[in-house]
Design a protein around this motif. Structure first.
Motif, PDB file in Angstrom:
ATOM      1  N   THR A   1      -4.195  -8.940   4.899  1.00 37.23           N
ATOM      2  CA  THR A   1      -4.549  -7.556   5.235  1.00 37.23           C
ATOM      3  C   THR A   1      -4.652  -6.725   3.962  1.00 37.23           C
ATOM      4  OG1 THR A   1      -3.448  -7.673   7.390  1.00 37.23           O
ATOM      5  CG2 THR A   1      -3.821  -5.482   6.472  1.00 37.23           C
ATOM      6  N   LEU A   2      -3.695  -6.917   3.057  1.00 32.60           N
ATOM      7  CA  LEU A   2      -3.737  -6.195   1.790  1.00 32.60           C
ATOM      8  C   LEU A   2      -4.950  -6.613   0.976  1.00 32.60           C
ATOM      9  CD1 LEU A   2      -2.511  -4.316  -0.336  1.00 32.60           C
ATOM     10  CD2 LEU A   2      -1.108  -6.240  -1.118  1.00 32.60           C
ATOM     11  N   ARG A   3      -5.243  -7.916   0.984  1.00 35.58           N
ATOM     12  CA  ARG A   3      -6.363  -8.418   0.192  1.00 35.58           C
ATOM     13  C   ARG A   3      -7.687  -7.878   0.726  1.00 35.58           C
ATOM     14  NH1 ARG A   3      -5.112 -13.521   0.300  1.00 35.58           N
ATOM     15  NH2 ARG A   3      -3.702 -13.317  -1.473  1.00 35.58           N
ATOM     16  N   GLN A   4      -7.773  -7.656   2.044  1.00 35.26           N
ATOM     17  CA  GLN A   4      -8.988  -7.075   2.625  1.00 35.26           C
ATOM     18  C   GLN A   4      -9.246  -5.692   2.036  1.00 35.26           C
ATOM     19  OE1 GLN A   4      -8.930  -7.022   6.916  1.00 35.26           O
ATOM     20  NE2 GLN A   4     -10.954  -6.100   7.090  1.00 35.26           N
ATOM     21  N   ALA A   5      -8.158  -4.915   1.895  1.00 38.81           N
ATOM     22  CA  ALA A   5      -8.285  -3.584   1.310  1.00 38.81           C
ATOM     23  C   ALA A   5      -8.609  -3.675  -0.178  1.00 38.81           C
ATOM     24  CB  ALA A   5      -6.995  -2.799   1.526  1.00 38.81           C
ATOM     25  N   LEU A   6      -7.958  -4.588  -0.881  1.00 38.31           N
ATOM     26  CA  LEU A   6      -8.213  -4.764  -2.305  1.00 38.31           C
ATOM     27  C   LEU A   6      -9.655  -5.174  -2.565  1.00 38.31           C
ATOM     28  CD1 LEU A   6      -4.944  -6.631  -3.345  1.00 38.31           C
ATOM     29  CD2 LEU A   6      -5.636  -4.374  -4.141  1.00 38.31           C
ATOM     30  N   ASN A   7     -10.152  -6.092  -1.740  1.00 39.58           N
ATOM     31  CA  ASN A   7     -11.522  -6.581  -1.915  1.00 39.58           C
ATOM     32  C   ASN A   7     -12.538  -5.456  -1.797  1.00 39.58           C
ATOM     33  OD1 ASN A   7     -10.664  -9.207  -2.301  1.00 39.58           O
ATOM     34  ND2 ASN A   7     -11.030  -9.846  -0.192  1.00 39.58           N
ATOM     35  N   LYS A   8     -12.273  -4.497  -0.897  1.00 40.82           N
ATOM     36  CA  LYS A   8     -13.195  -3.372  -0.716  1.00 40.82           C
ATOM     37  C   LYS A   8     -13.291  -2.555  -2.013  1.00 40.82           C
ATOM     38  CE  LYS A   8     -15.765  -0.400   1.602  1.00 40.82           C
ATOM     39  NZ  LYS A   8     -15.125   0.567   2.522  1.00 40.82           N
ATOM     40  N   LEU A   9     -12.140  -2.310  -2.640  1.00 36.83           N
ATOM     41  CA  LEU A   9     -12.138  -1.501  -3.857  1.00 36.83           C
ATOM     42  C   LEU A   9     -12.648  -2.286  -5.060  1.00 36.83           C
ATOM     43  CD1 LEU A   9     -10.459   0.236  -1.907  1.00 36.83           C
ATOM     44  CD2 LEU A   9      -9.093   0.957  -3.861  1.00 36.83           C
ATOM     45  N   VAL A  10     -12.454  -3.601  -5.051  1.00 34.04           N
ATOM     46  CA  VAL A  10     -13.033  -4.437  -6.102  1.00 34.04           C
ATOM     47  C   VAL A  10     -14.554  -4.387  -5.999  1.00 34.04           C
ATOM     48  CG1 VAL A  10     -13.336  -6.809  -6.923  1.00 34.04           C
ATOM     49  CG2 VAL A  10     -11.054  -5.979  -6.360  1.00 34.04           C
ATOM     50  N   TYR A  11     -15.069  -4.487  -4.762  1.00 28.20           N
ATOM     51  CA  TYR A  11     -16.512  -4.421  -4.525  1.00 28.20           C
ATOM     52  C   TYR A  11     -17.096  -3.099  -5.014  1.00 28.20           C
ATOM     53  CZ  TYR A  11     -20.756  -3.374  -1.886  1.00 28.20           C
ATOM     54  OH  TYR A  11     -22.010  -2.966  -1.527  1.00 28.20           O
ATOM     55  N   GLU A  12     -16.341  -2.012  -4.825  1.00 33.44           N
ATOM     56  CA  GLU A  12     -16.821  -0.691  -5.227  1.00 33.44           C
ATOM     57  C   GLU A  12     -16.674  -0.454  -6.724  1.00 33.44           C
ATOM     58  OE1 GLU A  12     -15.032   2.413  -2.919  1.00 33.44           O
ATOM     59  OE2 GLU A  12     -15.629   1.528  -0.998  1.00 33.44           O
ATOM     60  N   GLY A  13     -16.071  -1.412  -7.417  1.00 36.30           N
ATOM     61  CA  GLY A  13     -15.916  -1.272  -8.855  1.00 36.30           C
ATOM     62  C   GLY A  13     -14.733  -0.421  -9.274  1.00 36.30           C
ATOM     63  N   LEU A  14     -13.835  -0.119  -8.325  1.00 36.48           N
ATOM     64  CA  LEU A  14     -12.672   0.709  -8.637  1.00 36.48           C
ATOM     65  C   LEU A  14     -11.502  -0.121  -9.148  1.00 36.48           C
ATOM     66  CD1 LEU A  14     -12.782   3.117  -5.545  1.00 36.48           C
ATOM     67  CD2 LEU A  14     -13.611   3.547  -7.863  1.00 36.48           C
ATOM     68  N   LEU A  15     -11.478  -1.395  -8.776  1.00 36.82           N
ATOM     69  CA  LEU A  15     -10.417  -2.300  -9.213  1.00 36.82           C
ATOM     70  C   LEU A  15     -11.026  -3.539  -9.849  1.00 36.82           C
ATOM     71  CD1 LEU A  15      -7.978  -2.245  -6.129  1.00 36.82           C
ATOM     72  CD2 LEU A  15      -7.711  -0.997  -8.288  1.00 36.82           C
ATOM     73  N   ILE A  16     -10.276  -4.154 -10.731  1.00 32.42           N
ATOM     74  CA  ILE A  16     -10.694  -5.405 -11.362  1.00 32.42           C
ATOM     75  C   ILE A  16      -9.588  -6.428 -11.137  1.00 32.42           C
ATOM     76  CG2 ILE A  16     -11.243  -6.572 -13.538  1.00 32.42           C
ATOM     77  CD1 ILE A  16     -12.236  -3.875 -14.581  1.00 32.42           C
ATOM     78  N   ARG A  17      -9.954  -7.570 -10.564  1.00 35.50           N
ATOM     79  CA  ARG A  17      -8.963  -8.612 -10.292  1.00 35.50           C
ATOM     80  C   ARG A  17      -9.154  -9.760 -11.273  1.00 35.50           C
ATOM     81  NH1 ARG A  17      -9.723 -10.092  -4.766  1.00 35.50           N
ATOM     82  NH2 ARG A  17      -8.164  -8.537  -4.194  1.00 35.50           N
ATOM     83  N   LYS A  18      -8.060 -10.165 -11.915  1.00 41.62           N
ATOM     84  CA  LYS A  18      -8.082 -11.298 -12.829  1.00 41.62           C
ATOM     85  C   LYS A  18      -7.126 -12.361 -12.320  1.00 41.62           C
ATOM     86  CE  LYS A  18      -9.445  -8.840 -17.032  1.00 41.62           C
ATOM     87  NZ  LYS A  18      -9.147  -8.611 -18.471  1.00 41.62           N
ATOM     88  N   LYS A  19      -7.672 -13.537 -12.038  1.00 36.79           N
ATOM     89  CA  LYS A  19      -6.873 -14.623 -11.484  1.00 36.79           C
ATOM     90  C   LYS A  19      -5.736 -14.982 -12.424  1.00 36.79           C
ATOM     91  CE  LYS A  19      -7.371 -19.140  -9.295  1.00 36.79           C
ATOM     92  NZ  LYS A  19      -8.311 -20.226  -8.937  1.00 36.79           N
ATOM     93  N   GLY A  20      -4.535 -15.040 -11.865  1.00 37.10           N
ATOM     94  CA  GLY A  20      -3.373 -15.397 -12.654  1.00 37.10           C
ATOM     95  C   GLY A  20      -2.804 -14.260 -13.474  1.00 37.10           C
ATOM     96  N   VAL A  21      -3.486 -13.111 -13.452  1.00 35.00           N
ATOM     97  CA  VAL A  21      -3.028 -11.956 -14.245  1.00 35.00           C
ATOM     98  C   VAL A  21      -2.631 -10.797 -13.344  1.00 35.00           C
ATOM     99  CG1 VAL A  21      -3.662 -10.270 -16.021  1.00 35.00           C
ATOM    100  CG2 VAL A  21      -4.493 -12.637 -16.172  1.00 35.00           C
ATOM    101  N   GLY A  22      -3.519 -10.431 -12.425  1.00 32.37           N
ATOM    102  CA  GLY A  22      -3.224  -9.338 -11.513  1.00 32.37           C
ATOM    103  C   GLY A  22      -4.440  -8.470 -11.261  1.00 32.37           C
ATOM    104  N   THR A  23      -4.209  -7.357 -10.608  1.00 28.53           N
ATOM    105  CA  THR A  23      -5.284  -6.418 -10.270  1.00 28.53           C
ATOM    106  C   THR A  23      -5.025  -5.101 -10.977  1.00 28.53           C
ATOM    107  OG1 THR A  23      -5.524  -7.420  -8.074  1.00 28.53           O
ATOM    108  CG2 THR A  23      -6.485  -5.243  -8.392  1.00 28.53           C
ATOM    109  N   LYS A  24      -6.030  -4.624 -11.684  1.00 28.27           N
ATOM    110  CA  LYS A  24      -5.865  -3.387 -12.420  1.00 28.27           C
ATOM    111  C   LYS A  24      -6.945  -2.385 -12.060  1.00 28.27           C
ATOM    112  CE  LYS A  24      -8.452  -4.609 -16.617  1.00 28.27           C
ATOM    113  NZ  LYS A  24      -8.366  -4.697 -18.103  1.00 28.27           N
ATOM    114  N   VAL A  25      -6.691  -1.129 -12.392  1.00 32.07           N
ATOM    115  CA  VAL A  25      -7.634  -0.053 -12.125  1.00 32.07           C
ATOM    116  C   VAL A  25      -8.760  -0.122 -13.152  1.00 32.07           C
ATOM    117  CG1 VAL A  25      -7.941   2.441 -11.962  1.00 32.07           C
ATOM    118  CG2 VAL A  25      -5.807   1.386 -11.177  1.00 32.07           C
TER     119      VAL A  25
END
Length: 243
Positions: free
Chosen positions: A52-76
């Motif tokens: 459920t959290l990842r669904q929300a994160l994916n939306k903001l990643v798609y919009e370019g508001l968040l950047i996800r790096k595998k093994g590192v984390g998610t940043k603004v």
């Protein structure tokens, strides 16, 4: 910052999580490249599943508001200017809606004879003079877009208008011309010496080119617009929905 969502609220949990994330990324603690709390810990704190959290994160990643790096984390994500194809507005209206103050670095109005591409779009002779509007625009720290607009003589612009006003506001309120339809072509190109000078980048740097064909309510052409954007300051987002 206290992270929580209301499990009694009828709003879906993933939507509440998305709204919370939007609040988090505006907080100075996390703005401009800071990492968000650990995904596992945040899901546990909110009492929701990681999916459920990842669904929300994916939306903001798609919009370019968040950047996800595998093994590192998610940043603004670092702030960029964004333009969306949905709910088309004038550039000034787009930026105002995002709370971005726009500065005009250059504004030039001339009467020119169109080349064949512009003349064919307007269905006029290449000997017919038309209004050309050039604007170099950006934020206080520097320009990021150079616009060239050509207008059909039918519109009635004189060239004496206050083009610091929103363009389509001028057309609608002063000339009863309502820009209703926009067709666009997006491409990438290298900045030549002229564009590099305008946008303050190195010659050969990548820039985004947006060609916009604007029509009135009767689908008659009213504006031929070229926009050249710095690639490091602008994101163009397309949103589509399948029915």
């Amino acid at each position: 910052m206290n992270f929580s969502i209301d499990h009694k609220n009828p709003l879906p949990l993933h939507v509440q999580a998305e709204n919370l994330l939007r609040t988090i990324i505006r907080d100075p603690q996390y703005a401009n490249g800071k990492f968000l709390p650990n995904e596992v810990q945040l899901a546990k704190q909110l009492a929701i599943s990681r999916s459920t959290l990842r669904q929300a994160l994916n939306k903001l990643v798609y919009e370019g508001l968040l950047i996800r790096k595998k093994g590192v984390g998610t940043k603004v994500a670092e702030p960029t200017i964004s333009s969306k194809s949905k709910n088309w507005l004038s550039f000034t209206q787009e930026m105002n809606a995002r709370g971005i103050m726009i500065k005009n670095f250059e504004l030039h109005v001339t009467w020119v004879t169109p080349d064949e591409t512009v003349a064919n779009f307007f269905d006029i002779s290449t000997s017919k003079k038309i209004l050309k509007l050039e604007r170099l625009r950006g934020k206080a720290e520097g320009p990021f877009v150079y616009f060239i607009s050509y207008f059909h003589p039918r519109v009635g612009l004189s060239g004496e208008e206050d083009f610091k006003r929103p363009l389509y506001d001028i057309l609608e309120k002063d000339y009863m011309v309502i820009a209703t339809l926009s067709k666009e072509e997006i491409s990438a190109k290298s900045a030549d010496k002229f564009l590099a000078g305008k946008l303050e980048v190195e010659t050969g740097s990548p820039i985004l080119c947006r060609k916009r064909f604007v029509y009135d309510q009767g689908e008659r052409p009213i504006e031929f617009n070229l926009g050249y954007y710095r690639a490091d300051s602008f994101v163009y987002t397309v949103e589509s929905r399948r029915d």
